[in-house]
Design a protein around this motif. Structure first.
Motif, short mmCIF file in Angstrom:
data_model
loop_
_atom_site.label_atom_id
_atom_site.label_comp_id
_atom_site.label_asym_id
_atom_site.label_seq_id
_atom_site.Cartn_x
_atom_site.Cartn_y
_atom_site.Cartn_z
N MET A 57 -0.87 -11.56 10.94
CA MET A 57 -0.40 -11.91 9.57
C MET A 57 0.34 -11.03 8.75
SD MET A 57 -2.31 -14.69 7.94
CE MET A 57 -3.47 -15.89 9.00
N ASN A 58 1.44 -11.59 8.23
CA ASN A 58 2.22 -10.55 7.52
C ASN A 58 2.19 -10.89 6.09
OD1 ASN A 58 4.23 -8.72 7.34
ND2 ASN A 58 5.87 -9.98 7.63
N ILE A 59 1.92 -9.91 5.25
CA ILE A 59 1.89 -10.11 3.86
C ILE A 59 3.20 -9.50 3.31
CG2 ILE A 59 0.48 -9.53 1.73
CD1 ILE A 59 -1.91 -9.83 3.44
N VAL A 60 3.83 -10.18 2.42
CA VAL A 60 5.14 -9.77 2.06
C VAL A 60 5.14 -9.54 0.56
CG1 VAL A 60 7.58 -10.14 1.86
CG2 VAL A 60 6.46 -10.68 3.99
N ILE A 61 5.25 -8.48 0.02
CA ILE A 61 5.35 -8.24 -1.42
C ILE A 61 6.85 -7.78 -2.16
CG2 ILE A 61 4.32 -6.37 -3.38
CD1 ILE A 61 2.44 -5.83 -0.96
N ILE A 62 7.19 -8.69 -2.87
CA ILE A 62 8.43 -8.61 -3.50
C ILE A 62 8.30 -7.91 -4.85
CG2 ILE A 62 10.68 -9.74 -4.09
CD1 ILE A 62 9.40 -12.28 -2.74
N GLY A 63 8.70 -6.79 -4.97
CA GLY A 63 8.93 -6.09 -5.92
C GLY A 63 7.69 -4.83 -6.24
N CYS A 64 8.02 -3.64 -6.09
CA CYS A 64 7.20 -2.55 -5.75
C CYS A 64 7.04 -1.71 -7.16
CB CYS A 64 7.34 -1.67 -4.66
SG CYS A 64 7.70 -2.79 -3.25
N GLY A 65 6.60 -2.29 -8.27
CA GLY A 65 6.28 -1.61 -9.50
C GLY A 65 4.96 -1.44 -9.50
N PHE A 66 4.32 -1.51 -10.59
CA PHE A 66 2.78 -1.17 -10.71
C PHE A 66 2.07 -2.30 -10.21
CE2 PHE A 66 4.81 1.15 -14.23
CZ PHE A 66 4.03 2.26 -14.18
N GLY A 67 2.57 -3.47 -10.33
CA GLY A 67 1.64 -4.73 -9.67
C GLY A 67 1.78 -4.56 -8.17
N GLY A 68 3.11 -4.65 -7.65
CA GLY A 68 3.23 -4.40 -6.06
C GLY A 68 2.42 -3.45 -5.50
N VAL A 69 2.70 -2.12 -6.16
CA VAL A 69 2.28 -1.11 -5.24
C VAL A 69 0.72 -1.23 -5.24
CG1 VAL A 69 1.60 1.40 -6.09
CG2 VAL A 69 3.88 0.67 -5.63
N GLU A 70 -0.02 -1.75 -6.23
CA GLU A 70 -1.41 -1.97 -6.21
C GLU A 70 -1.69 -3.11 -5.27
OE1 GLU A 70 -2.58 0.32 -9.07
OE2 GLU A 70 -4.25 0.18 -7.48
N VAL A 71 -0.99 -4.23 -5.14
CA VAL A 71 -1.41 -5.04 -4.04
C VAL A 71 -1.25 -4.49 -2.87
CG1 VAL A 71 -0.72 -7.16 -3.10
CG2 VAL A 71 -0.19 -6.73 -5.63
N ALA A 72 -0.39 -3.64 -2.36
CA ALA A 72 -0.14 -2.92 -1.19
C ALA A 72 -1.41 -1.85 -0.82
CB ALA A 72 1.12 -2.11 -1.03
N SER A 73 -1.78 -1.12 -2.04
CA SER A 73 -2.62 -0.41 -1.77
C SER A 73 -3.90 -0.83 -1.58
CB SER A 73 -2.77 0.32 -3.43
OG SER A 73 -2.54 1.79 -3.23
N LYS A 74 -4.25 -1.80 -2.27
CA LYS A 74 -5.65 -2.54 -1.82
C LYS A 74 -5.78 -3.21 -0.78
CE LYS A 74 -9.60 -3.57 -3.61
NZ LYS A 74 -10.61 -2.65 -4.00
N LEU A 75 -4.58 -3.84 -0.17
CA LEU A 75 -4.61 -4.35 1.04
C LEU A 75 -4.90 -3.50 2.13
CD1 LEU A 75 -1.41 -6.74 0.65
CD2 LEU A 75 -3.62 -7.52 0.97
N SER A 76 -4.19 -2.37 2.01
CA SER A 76 -4.32 -1.22 3.00
C SER A 76 -5.65 -0.95 3.20
CB SER A 76 -3.41 -0.19 2.59
OG SER A 76 -3.66 1.10 3.32
N GLU A 77 -6.31 -0.59 2.04
CA GLU A 77 -7.83 -0.42 1.99
C GLU A 77 -8.63 -1.26 2.51
OE1 GLU A 77 -8.84 0.60 -2.25
OE2 GLU A 77 -10.87 -0.30 -1.65
N LEU A 78 -8.46 -2.80 2.30
CA LEU A 78 -9.29 -3.71 2.86
C LEU A 78 -9.02 -4.07 4.12
CD1 LEU A 78 -8.80 -6.11 -0.11
CD2 LEU A 78 -11.07 -4.68 0.33
N ARG A 79 -7.64 -3.71 4.70
CA ARG A 79 -7.45 -3.89 6.07
C ARG A 79 -8.18 -3.18 7.20
NH1 ARG A 79 -1.12 -2.62 7.29
NH2 ARG A 79 -1.63 -0.62 6.26
N LYS A 80 -8.76 -2.04 6.60
CA LYS A 80 -9.51 -1.10 7.61
C LYS A 80 -10.45 -2.23 8.30
CE LYS A 80 -8.84 2.99 5.07
NZ LYS A 80 -9.00 3.42 3.59
#
Ligand SMILES: Cc1cc2nc3c(=O)[nH]c(=O)nc-3n(C[C@H](O)[C@H](O)[C@H](O)COP(=O)(O)OP(=O)(O)OC[C@H]3O[C@@H](n4cnc5c(N)ncnc54)[C@H](O)[C@@H]3O)c2cc1C
Length: 371
Positions: A1-24
């Motif tokens: 599965m590929n999750i693509v986040i467009i825009g890495c400001g306050f929202g995008g960074v949080e999406v990526a962070s949380k996904l990375s945490e849950l991805r474990k």
């Protein structure tokens, strides 16, 4: 599965962070973070670039490094189109990036409301580049004569910029007149109670800022601003702090919108779509007449929930509903005023003691994740 986040400001960074945490717990998940910039910008601190209290490095974070830390891919390109049928993101650099889930976190852009001359003749602090250019323009002024600076828009950013300008000219020991111009009858019109506006107006007036409320800019000429009614104000520098509009990427995309912003359902999916989410300034979220504000807190909270709901969708679990906290109807914010002072607005009340220290603490703690 590929999750693509467009825009890495306050929202995008949080999406990526949380996904990375849950991805474990779900290893077959790739995270692609796309941004046209290479650094996250802590916009709330941009006014302090003017007074030199912060450096650009201190208030921005390397997205490449951040992505590497959370085992995501960072793509430094500008997205220009999306094919929702083929599930493909297209960049200006002609790359095509496939996605299974897509998140819009592209923020907002400055608007000049089509006022003639405004965009060409104004400086802005909305981007870090803009804040640095504004500071450079101030540094180049001829200090042998009386300087006139016009700050247009007395919302949160406008009052903060006015406060930092006072500090800037005090440090330079230069004589300058700062005008803070606002269309509405009082400063901070987005704050529902008057207590904070009264306090901020007095604070800035006591520091010799001239506040012009109920004043609309009609046109900006080379040396003067013309207000509705014909009054003119000559200026050396204009700093535009009035208004934001939707990201121009949305203009060509046929998606459900409300007042131009991306309309999301209670789970932060773009209305009617199961695999496309939107968070932060670009999203329009409303529940029972209460609308989420466009601020750092909401962008971050929405980012976390969107990530969770993506994982829940993948696992076939029930999605979680979003609850906005920092809303249009009941906003909360730190408002710094220069001279190391700030006010904290929360639940219609205002707190002054330690407000600046708390604001700086929050900023430093946030930026630590990029060190
Ligand atoms: C000067 C200023 C002061 C502020 N002060 C405060 C404050 O004190 N408190 C507060 O809560 N909020 C404040 N805000 C608002 C706050 O910064 C925003 O609400 C917050 O940044 C929203 O986060 P976001 O992720 O939606 O958007 P952003 O943080 O703006 O991030 C959007 C990202 O998307 C990228 N992007 C956009 N289009 C594309 C594209 N086509 N392709 C690739 N990348 C793209 C941008 O480069 C950017 O990195 C302030 C805003 C400004 C401008």
């Amino acid at each position: 599965m590929n999750i693509v986040i467009i825009g890495c400001g306050f929202g995008g960074v949080e999406v990526a962070s949380k996904l990375s945490e849950l991805r474990k717990r779900s290893k077959d998940l790739d995270i692609s973070m796309i941004d046209r910039r290479t650094r996250l910008e802590y916009q709330a601190a941009h006014p302090e670039i003017l007074s030199g209290k912060v450096t650009p490095e201190e208030i921005s974070g390397d997205l490449n490094k951040f992505a590497a830390k959370i085992n995501a891919e960072f793509i430094n390109e500008a997205v220009v189109n999306i094919d929702f049928e083929a599930k493909m993101v297209k960049t200006k650099e002609e790359r095509e990036i496939p996605y299974d889930f897509l998140v819009f976190s592209i923020g907002a852009e400055q608007t000049f409301f089509g006022i003639p001359g405004a965009e060409e003749r104004s400086y802005s602090v909305n981007t870090l580049k803009g804040a640095i250019e504004t500071k450079n323009a101030l540094d180049k002024l001829d200090y042998s004569k009386k300087i006139r600076i016009a700050v247009i828009g007395a919302g949160l950013t406008g009052v903060e910029v006015a406060g930092e300008l006072v500090d800037y000219f005090k440090d330079k020991k230069a004589s300058a007149k700062i005008y803070l111009v606002e269309l509405m009858p009082r400063v901070l019109p987005a704050f529902p109670t008057e207590n904070v506006a009264t306090y901020v107006s007095k604070f800035l007036s006591d520091r010799s800022v001239e506040i012009l409320t109920g004043t609309a800019v009609q046109e900006v000429n080379e040396h003067e601003i013309t207000f509705t009614g014909g009054t003119e104000l000559s200026y050396d520098v204009i700093i535009w702090t009035a208004g934001i509009k939707q990201n121009s990427l949305l203009e060509n995309l046929e998606l459900p919108k409300e007042k131009g912003w991306l309309k999301v359902d209670p789970y932060l999916r773009v209305d009617g779509m199961k695999d496309v989410f939107a968070v932060g300034d670009t999203a329009y979220f409303e529940n029972e007449g209460v609308r989420a504000g466009q601020n750092v807190e909401e962008a971050g909270r929405q980012g976390k929930l969107a990530a969770e709901n993506i994982i829940r969708t993948m696992k076939g679990k029930k999605l979680k509903r979003y609850r906005a906290k920092n809303t249009i109807q009941n906003p909360r914010a730190f408002i710094s005023l220069g001279n190391d002072k700030a006010a904290m607005y929360f639940g219609g009340m205002m707190f002054k003691v330690f407000a600046y220290l708390v604001k700086k603490f929050v900023e430093r703690r946030y930026m630590k994740r990029f060190r």
